[in-house]
Design an enzyme around this catalytic site. Structure first.
Site, PDB file in Angstrom:
ATOM      1  N   HIS A  36      77.116  54.957  27.285  1.00  0.00           N
ATOM      2  CA  HIS A  36      78.174  55.282  26.328  1.00  0.00           C
ATOM      3  C   HIS A  36      79.504  54.773  26.881  1.00  0.00           C
ATOM      4  O   HIS A  36      79.582  54.394  28.048  1.00  0.00           O
ATOM      5  CB  HIS A  36      78.252  56.798  26.133  1.00  0.00           C
ATOM      6  CG  HIS A  36      78.618  57.494  27.407  1.00  0.00           C
ATOM      7  ND1 HIS A  36      77.672  57.916  28.316  1.00  0.00           N
ATOM      8  CD2 HIS A  36      79.815  57.777  27.954  1.00  0.00           C
ATOM      9  CE1 HIS A  36      78.287  58.435  29.366  1.00  0.00           C
ATOM     10  NE2 HIS A  36      79.589  58.368  29.179  1.00  0.00           N
ATOM     11  N   HIS A 120      85.256  51.247  29.910  1.00  0.00           N
ATOM     12  CA  HIS A 120      84.085  50.640  30.552  1.00  0.00           C
ATOM     13  C   HIS A 120      82.846  51.421  30.166  1.00  0.00           C
ATOM     14  O   HIS A 120      82.943  52.566  29.728  1.00  0.00           O
ATOM     15  CB  HIS A 120      84.261  50.670  32.075  1.00  0.00           C
ATOM     16  CG  HIS A 120      84.305  52.060  32.627  1.00  0.00           C
ATOM     17  ND1 HIS A 120      85.460  52.819  32.646  1.00  0.00           N
ATOM     18  CD2 HIS A 120      83.337  52.856  33.126  1.00  0.00           C
ATOM     19  CE1 HIS A 120      85.201  54.003  33.160  1.00  0.00           C
ATOM     20  NE2 HIS A 120      83.913  54.065  33.446  1.00  0.00           N
TER      21      HIS A 120
END
Ligand code: 2AM
Length: 177
Positions: A36, A120
């Protein structure tokens, strides 16, 4: 409960990311179901606060946008690499959404996040990974890039820490217009 706000990633993309894994001793790869993009880590909160957080996020108005994942990088702590990640192509609309979420959460009573937002997707946590193997991995995959995918909602996740991997559960999805 332990909460965080994140973008879910399309399943095919997560499989592609998970398939990058391997070849770095000391890396604990994140399984496809856990991949995620964190927008805001919240941490442990009592149930009444979770409800306020949900209300604040539900009131937020945001728009859909395309996103591209690109590049590989690492975070280090005290000179030691601790996290291997795939990056995100600069996206003002992502930064805008993240800013709105931060504002909403502060209104709901949370302390401001002091750390800069560095979008990220964590691929692996590193425990004493061999530096040369890590460098080789980064070099081999540096041109990694996805096609754009549409971000249509963001999600409030709860997390239960496990021995091997945390178990994440999508608690609420907030649609973008
Ligand atoms: P990371 O993957 O970059 O470590 C759930 O724990 C998510 O929240 C993880 O993706 C993690 O990001 C992120 N997160 C950010 N700050 C955190 C913190 N202080 N403790 C745990 N997770 C954090």
């Amino acid at each position: 409960m332990r909460l965080f706000v994140a973008l879910e990633l399309p399943w095919e993309l997560r499989q592609r990311l998970a398939a990058l894994g391997g070849g770095v001793p000391g890396a604990r790869w994140v399984p496809a179901e856990n991949l995620h993009l964190t927008l805001r880590f919240i941490g442990e909160v009592p149930p009444f606060r979770a409800e306020e957080i949900d209300h604040a996020l539900a009131a937020l108005r945001g728009r859909r946008f395309p996103l591209v994942l690109a590049g590989i990088g690492t975070f280090a702590k005290a000179g030691r690499e601790t996290l291997l990640w795939v990056g995100v192509e600069r996206c003002e609309r992502l930064e805008h959404l993240q800013g709105k979420i931060e504002t909403a959460l502060q209104r709901a009573g949370l302390e401001p996040e002091r750390r800069r937002f560095v979008p990220h997707v964590s691929l692996a946590r590193l425990d004493n990974a061999a530096p040369e193997k890590l460098a080789a991995f980064v070099q081999r995959h540096n041109l990694f890039r996805t096609g754009p995918f549409e971000v249509e909602h963001f999600t409030l996740f709860s997390s239960r820490l496990g021995k091997e991997q945390a178990a994440y559960e999508a608690e609420v999805e907030y649609e973008l217009a």
